[in-house]
Design a protein around this motif. Structure first.
Motif, mmCIF file in Angstrom:
data_model
loop_
_atom_site.group_PDB
_atom_site.id
_atom_site.type_symbol
_atom_site.label_atom_id
_atom_site.label_comp_id
_atom_site.label_asym_id
_atom_site.label_seq_id
_atom_site.Cartn_x
_atom_site.Cartn_y
_atom_site.Cartn_z
ATOM 1 N N GLU A 41 0.830 -1.204 0.000
ATOM 2 C CA GLU A 41 0.000 0.000 0.000
ATOM 3 C C GLU A 41 0.864 1.254 0.000
ATOM 4 O O GLU A 41 0.574 2.227 -0.703
ATOM 5 C CB GLU A 41 -0.928 0.000 1.218
ATOM 6 C CG GLU A 41 -1.858 1.211 1.265
ATOM 7 C CD GLU A 41 -2.742 1.209 2.507
ATOM 8 O OE1 GLU A 41 -3.734 1.967 2.517
ATOM 9 O OE2 GLU A 41 -2.450 0.458 3.454
ATOM 10 N N LEU A 42 1.939 1.235 0.777
ATOM 11 C CA LEU A 42 2.819 2.392 0.832
ATOM 12 C C LEU A 42 3.479 2.638 -0.530
ATOM 13 O O LEU A 42 3.613 3.786 -0.969
ATOM 14 C CB LEU A 42 3.890 2.186 1.915
ATOM 15 C CG LEU A 42 4.697 3.424 2.326
ATOM 16 C CD1 LEU A 42 5.167 3.285 3.770
ATOM 17 C CD2 LEU A 42 5.904 3.638 1.431
ATOM 18 N N TRP A 93 -5.876 -8.020 -7.981
ATOM 19 C CA TRP A 93 -5.657 -7.396 -9.289
ATOM 20 C C TRP A 93 -5.481 -5.884 -9.139
ATOM 21 O O TRP A 93 -4.740 -5.250 -9.879
ATOM 22 C CB TRP A 93 -6.833 -7.697 -10.211
ATOM 23 C CG TRP A 93 -6.840 -6.844 -11.448
ATOM 24 C CD1 TRP A 93 -7.684 -5.813 -11.745
ATOM 25 C CD2 TRP A 93 -5.925 -6.931 -12.548
ATOM 26 N NE1 TRP A 93 -7.358 -5.257 -12.960
ATOM 27 C CE2 TRP A 93 -6.286 -5.925 -13.476
ATOM 28 C CE3 TRP A 93 -4.841 -7.760 -12.839
ATOM 29 C CZ2 TRP A 93 -5.607 -5.727 -14.678
ATOM 30 C CZ3 TRP A 93 -4.152 -7.560 -14.038
ATOM 31 C CH2 TRP A 93 -4.536 -6.559 -14.935
ATOM 32 N N GLU A 94 -6.155 -5.305 -8.161
ATOM 33 C CA GLU A 94 -6.066 -3.858 -7.939
ATOM 34 C C GLU A 94 -4.638 -3.425 -7.653
ATOM 35 O O GLU A 94 -4.224 -2.327 -8.043
ATOM 36 C CB GLU A 94 -7.008 -3.461 -6.792
ATOM 37 C CG GLU A 94 -7.161 -1.963 -6.593
ATOM 38 C CD GLU A 94 -6.141 -1.390 -5.622
ATOM 39 O OE1 GLU A 94 -5.886 -0.165 -5.679
ATOM 40 O OE2 GLU A 94 -5.601 -2.172 -4.809
ATOM 41 N N THR A 98 -2.934 -0.664 -10.062
ATOM 42 C CA THR A 98 -2.446 0.603 -9.507
ATOM 43 C C THR A 98 -0.987 0.832 -9.864
ATOM 44 O O THR A 98 -0.594 1.946 -10.237
ATOM 45 C CB THR A 98 -2.612 0.621 -7.977
ATOM 46 O OG1 THR A 98 -3.997 0.472 -7.646
ATOM 47 C CG2 THR A 98 -2.096 1.934 -7.390
ATOM 48 N N LEU A 99 -0.158 -0.202 -9.774
ATOM 49 C CA LEU A 99 1.257 -0.061 -10.112
ATOM 50 C C LEU A 99 1.435 0.283 -11.592
ATOM 51 O O LEU A 99 2.330 1.051 -11.951
ATOM 52 C CB LEU A 99 2.009 -1.347 -9.770
ATOM 53 C CG LEU A 99 2.111 -1.699 -8.285
ATOM 54 C CD1 LEU A 99 2.800 -3.051 -8.091
ATOM 55 C CD2 LEU A 99 2.848 -0.619 -7.497
ATOM 56 N N LEU A 100 0.584 -0.258 -12.446
ATOM 57 C CA LEU A 100 0.650 0.043 -13.873
ATOM 58 C C LEU A 100 0.244 1.485 -14.164
ATOM 59 O O LEU A 100 0.788 2.128 -15.075
ATOM 60 C CB LEU A 100 -0.263 -0.893 -14.660
ATOM 61 C CG LEU A 100 0.261 -2.300 -14.960
ATOM 62 C CD1 LEU A 100 -0.850 -3.163 -15.554
ATOM 63 C CD2 LEU A 100 1.455 -2.254 -15.902
ATOM 64 N N GLU A 101 -0.701 2.011 -13.397
ATOM 65 C CA GLU A 101 -1.284 3.317 -13.697
ATOM 66 C C GLU A 101 -0.622 4.475 -12.961
ATOM 67 O O GLU A 101 -0.971 5.641 -13.199
ATOM 68 C CB GLU A 101 -2.780 3.297 -13.368
ATOM 69 C CG GLU A 101 -3.580 2.331 -14.240
ATOM 70 C CD GLU A 101 -5.036 2.233 -13.830
ATOM 71 O OE1 GLU A 101 -5.368 2.721 -12.724
ATOM 72 O OE2 GLU A 101 -5.834 1.669 -14.607
ATOM 73 N N ALA A 172 -5.015 -8.066 -19.459
ATOM 74 C CA ALA A 172 -3.869 -7.530 -18.730
ATOM 75 C C ALA A 172 -2.856 -6.909 -19.690
ATOM 76 O O ALA A 172 -2.282 -5.848 -19.415
ATOM 77 C CB ALA A 172 -3.206 -8.632 -17.901
ATOM 78 N N LEU A 173 -2.625 -7.568 -20.817
ATOM 79 C CA LEU A 173 -1.680 -7.055 -21.806
ATOM 80 C C LEU A 173 -2.186 -5.747 -22.412
ATOM 81 O O LEU A 173 -1.413 -4.793 -22.603
ATOM 82 C CB LEU A 173 -1.447 -8.096 -22.897
ATOM 83 C CG LEU A 173 -0.461 -7.703 -24.011
ATOM 84 C CD1 LEU A 173 0.899 -7.349 -23.428
ATOM 85 C CD2 LEU A 173 -0.332 -8.829 -25.027
#
Length: 318
Positions: A41-42, A93-94, A98-101, A172-173
């Motif tokens: 989360e951090l 999945w969230e 989040t890491l992708l966005e 996902a891709l």
């Protein structure tokens, strides 16, 4: 663990991380799953303001946390949990989404200055984490062979891979390509040498070395994630290799759509300038995929052909 997390969010974060690093390096002790979720989360949102539900950017705390988490991933080659699950990974999945966005969500309406540098620092650590989670989970897998399957025991120790496959590697891709392209378009002035991208050509100078460096690293790690998800797509779709044209056509479709959406907002750009810029975007994307590793080069070569760069000697240069 709760006390250590409180210390990480307190006035002396190095104390909390110091204890965690000592437990890992000296005693081979890894944090429990609850603490791992808090660490994730951090790295997704930043530390909380005095424990309240208000997140803020703090490069020092994020860097300390990222170094520790990468240490946990590094220890995965010699340590395992009693239940056979991964030492660290996404729990939903969230987390992956989040890491992708981060590189676009965290920099929305942030043009320059310290705020941009802080946002790109957080996004860079998130992109690096996502890439290394794939690398760690697939370290014993032959990435050049897509005619394989993961059994339930193997997936138990591959949370990132498991979530991608359960979500659907195709979806996902698509998301990974869209976000990577959007990141490249938005921060092209920082990523391209000479600042030859969208916006003010002096962006690199105005935003300093930190923003430029973080943007470049973030883009490279997002491309690495695209390569890993492409491999999983080939497995799930029963494709013979990453050179399969259907994979490149899918990537090109998402990539081109995102480039078109971004350039539509630039009515002042002349046709010749737009064509030159779009070609540079294509070259940079294919070159980054080529540099992700030996396994991704067939994908980069096939994509370059489909995207209209076949035979271009500059495809392997940035």
């Amino acid at each position: 663990p709760n006390l250590l997390m409180m210390a990480l969010n307190g006035p002396e974060p190095e104390t909390g991380v110091g204890h965690l690093v000592n437990l890992l390096a000296v005693h081979d002790a890894v944090p429990n799953k609850t603490t791992c979720k808090k660490l994730m989360e951090l790295l997704k949102l930043g530390p909380k303001d005095n424990g309240r539900a208000v997140y803020f950017k703090d490069c020092y705390r994020i860097e300390l946390t990222a170094d520790y988490v990468l240490g946990i991933l590094g220890a995965s080659s010699r340590l395992v949990r009693a239940d056979g699950t991964a030492l660290f990974g996404p729990s939903s999945w969230e987390d992956i989404e989040t890491l992708l966005e981060q590189s676009t969500a965290q920099t929305e309406n942030v043009i320059s200055g310290g705020r941009l540098a802080e946002a790109l620092h957080l996004a860079g650590r998130g992109a690096r984490l996502l890439s290394l989670m794939f690398q760690t989970e697939l370290r014993c897998v032959d990435l050049s062979w897509t005619r394989q399957r993961f059994d339930s025991d193997a997936l138990n120790s591959m949370p990132t891979v498991r979530l991608i496959l359960s979500r659907g590697a195709r979806d996902a891709l698509k998301l990974a390509v869209r976000q990577t392209t959007k990141m490249l378009m938005r921060h092209s002035n920082l990523i391209f040498s000479g600042g030859r991208g969208i916006g003010d050509s002096r962006a690199r100078e105005n935003n300093g070395k930190m923003s430029t460096t973080e943007a470049g690293h973030c883009f490279s790690d997002l491309c690495s994630t695209v390569s890993y998800v492409s491999f999983l797509f080939c497995i799930q779709e029963s494709l013979s290799s990453l050179a399969d044209p259907s994979l490149s056509y899918l990537i090109n479709s998402e990539f081109s759509s995102e480039v078109l959406r971004s350039t539509e907002d630039l009515p002042s750009m002349k046709v010749a300038e737009r064509t030159k810029f779009e070609r540079r975007i294509k070259l940079h994307f294919c070159s980054a995929l080529q540099n992700c590793g030996e396994f991704s080069r067939p994908l980069a070569t096939q994509l370059a052909t489909i995207i209209g760069l076949e035979g271009d000697s500059s495809c392997c240069r940035i």
